[in-house]
Design an enzyme around this catalytic site. Structure first.
Site, short mmCIF file in Angstrom:
data_model
loop_
_atom_site.label_atom_id
_atom_site.label_comp_id
_atom_site.label_asym_id
_atom_site.label_seq_id
_atom_site.Cartn_x
_atom_site.Cartn_y
_atom_site.Cartn_z
N ASN A 180 0.68 -1.25 -0.07
CA ASN A 180 -0.12 0.07 -0.24
C ASN A 180 0.88 1.23 -0.01
OD1 ASN A 180 0.28 -1.50 2.51
ND2 ASN A 180 -0.53 0.40 3.44
N GLN A 222 -4.58 -4.10 -2.19
CA GLN A 222 -4.12 -2.96 -3.08
C GLN A 222 -3.99 -3.33 -4.44
OE1 GLN A 222 -3.81 0.44 -2.57
NE2 GLN A 222 -4.17 0.37 -0.38
N SER A 254 -11.02 -5.43 -0.27
CA SER A 254 -11.97 -4.23 0.40
C SER A 254 -12.58 -3.38 -0.85
CB SER A 254 -11.01 -3.44 1.20
OG SER A 254 -11.84 -2.66 1.86
N HIS A 260 -13.68 -0.38 -0.93
CA HIS A 260 -13.49 1.03 -0.98
C HIS A 260 -12.05 1.38 -1.46
CE1 HIS A 260 -10.63 2.09 2.49
NE2 HIS A 260 -11.02 0.87 2.87
N THR A 281 -25.89 -10.13 9.60
CA THR A 281 -26.56 -9.80 8.43
C THR A 281 -25.96 -9.05 7.60
OG1 THR A 281 -28.50 -9.45 9.92
CG2 THR A 281 -28.58 -8.63 7.95
N CYS A 333 -3.36 4.35 7.78
CA CYS A 333 -3.78 3.75 8.95
C CYS A 333 -2.74 4.05 10.15
CB CYS A 333 -3.98 2.44 8.79
SG CYS A 333 -4.99 1.78 7.56
N1 PLP Z 1 -4.32 -4.26 3.65
C1 PLP Z 1 -3.98 -3.29 2.91
C2 PLP Z 1 -2.62 -3.42 2.09
C3 PLP Z 1 -4.58 -1.85 2.83
O1 PLP Z 1 -4.14 -1.00 2.16
C4 PLP Z 1 -5.63 -1.83 3.79
C5 PLP Z 1 -6.40 -0.31 3.68
O2 PLP Z 1 -5.38 0.70 4.14
C6 PLP Z 1 -6.21 -2.83 4.56
C7 PLP Z 1 -5.73 -3.91 4.54
C8 PLP Z 1 -7.28 -2.46 5.49
O3 PLP Z 1 -8.45 -2.35 4.46
P1 PLP Z 1 -9.79 -2.05 5.11
O4 PLP Z 1 -9.82 -0.43 4.96
O5 PLP Z 1 -10.76 -2.83 4.29
O6 PLP Z 1 -9.98 -2.48 6.78
#
Ligand code: PLP
Length: 387
Positions: free
Chosen positions: A156, A184, A204, A206, A245, A332
């Site tokens: 990421n 990613q 994921s 988003h 759910t 994060c």
């Molecule tokens: N793994 C990677 C490589 C990510 O870039 C991210 C998000 O920043 C995640 C896991 C976590 O994803 P989520 O936002 O769906 O919890």
């Protein structure tokens, strides 16, 4: 008037907007078609269930998998927890050794740290200066009690892509389950799990123009059949793997986003390749003393991790706040101001890591936006250097 909004958003690895084509498909499931997909006794439930099953097929198609191999989650953090803890819980009688890598996302590293407290032994593989794992080092780390290898597909922070095909062949040769955090990679590169035989992965929505708070895991059904110990119980949804759910509008959105990702990833990748080449070429003309962090070839083309000598990227980002939205590292961890663990694992000093910036482009990023960023970024770097 400028043909784009400012600050220019170049933080698409943190999150993407929901594609309008996706949003349109989601709308009916908020109100008109509001049924619970688990309601088996009436048409409202059947309609919701049919929409969920369509999305499952769309996500499976993105991976060249079977729909029965896909289960829904709330996103990759949950998917990672479910797979790591679920494999650890179920296979611990075989062994308690897990291999991962120092540059994984915190969701993997923190979960591994927690498993360590529960008596599992974790090997954290190093990476070279380009962010790549050495396959020999990986093979040497595999033991008879190794139950899982967890290596992300694309990083990421740097965009570096690991050789998943070779890693998967090795894992199969040693009969160890291979999990890959593919968060990613989705919508950016080819992910065909028949060709690249990872056994489990997480996605994921988003990160590829779907909504936030919805994700999916893939678990190989045969050769080997991957099983998990459920981490959330109650109701037995998703074949007992993940009760709760289902977020039907979110799942519909994820399916639709996966459909477009499968259709468009090649063009997106090509477009980002040209755009980043244009950006870097012009940046060399304007500015000296900068470097690209991470392997330049084995990289998702939308991600540029740049290091500017003699500056602190935190100050650069503040100075640019009204013109550019980007990140110093993983979103994060940016609440905690520490040098990026990914960059330091690649051998960068704390000062070098602190001088680094991540620009991540989206499918709709324009050349005009990149030209504007070139101007403001080089001016700001020069200004900080002059101070
Ligand atoms: N793994 C990677 C490589 C990510 O870039 C991210 C998000 O920043 C995640 C896991 C976590 O994803 P989520 O936002 O769906 O919890």
């Amino acid at each position: 008037m400028k043909p784009y909004n400012t600050p220019v958003y170049l933080d698409y690895n943190a999150t993407t907007p929901v594609d309008k084509r996706v949003l349109e498909k989601m709308y009916p499931y908020f109100s008109g078609k509001f049924g619970n997909a688990a309601s088996k006794t009436h048409a409202y439930g059947w309609v919701a269930d049919a929409a969920v099953e369509k999305a499952r097929k769309q996500i499976a198609a993105l991976l060249n998998a079977d729909a029965s191999e896909i289960s829904f989650t709330s996103g990759s953090t949950e998917g990672i927890n479910l797979i790591l803890r679920g494999v650890a819980g179920l296979y611990q009688s075989k062994g308690k050794h897990i291999i991962t890598c120092a540059t994984e996302h915190k969701a993997v590293l923190d979960t591994c740290a927690d498993l360590e407290k529960q008596g599992f032994e974790i090997t954290y593989l190093p990476v070279d200066k380009n962010g790549l794992i050495d396959l020999k080092t990986l093979e040497n780390a595999i033991r008879t009690d190794t139950i899982l290898i967890a290596i992300m597909w694309a990083n990421n922070e740097t965009g570096v892509i690991q050789d998943m095909k070779a890693i998967a062949e090795m894992a199969h040769r040693h009969k160890v389950i291979l999990f890959s955090d593919a968060t990613q990679a989705a919508g950016k590169i080819k992910m065909d799990i028949q060709e690249t035989k990872v056994d489990a992965l997480c996605l994921s929505a988003h990160k590829f123009y779907g909504p936030k708070g919805v994700g999916a895991i893939y678990l190989r059904r045969r050769d080997p059949r991957v099983k998990l110990q459920a981490q959330i119980t109650g109701g037995g949804h998703e074949k007992g793997l993940r009760s709760g759910t289902l977020n039907v509008p979110g799942i519909v959105g994820m399916g639709e986003a996966a459909k477009w990702a499968a259709k468009e990833y090649k063009d997106r990748n090509l477009y980002w390749g040209n755009l980043s080449a244009f950006f870097l070429e012009n940046l060399s003309r304007k500015l000296k003393g900068w470097h690209v962090n991470g392997d330049f070839e084995k990289r998702i083309n939308n991600t540029l991790n740049l290091r500017f000598e003699g500056i602190k990227s935190e100050r650069l980002i503040k100075l640019l706040a009204k013109d550019l939205a980007c990140s110093t590292g993983s979103a994060c961890t940016s609440a905690i101001m520490q040098p990026s663990h990914v960059l330091t694992a690649m051998g960068l000093s704390d000062t070098e890591a602190d001088a680094s910036l991540r620009l991540s482009m989206g499918k709709d990023t324009t050349q005009e936006e990149m030209e504007f960023v070139l101007e403001v970024l080089s001016r700001a770097v020069e200004k900080l250097r002059a101070l």
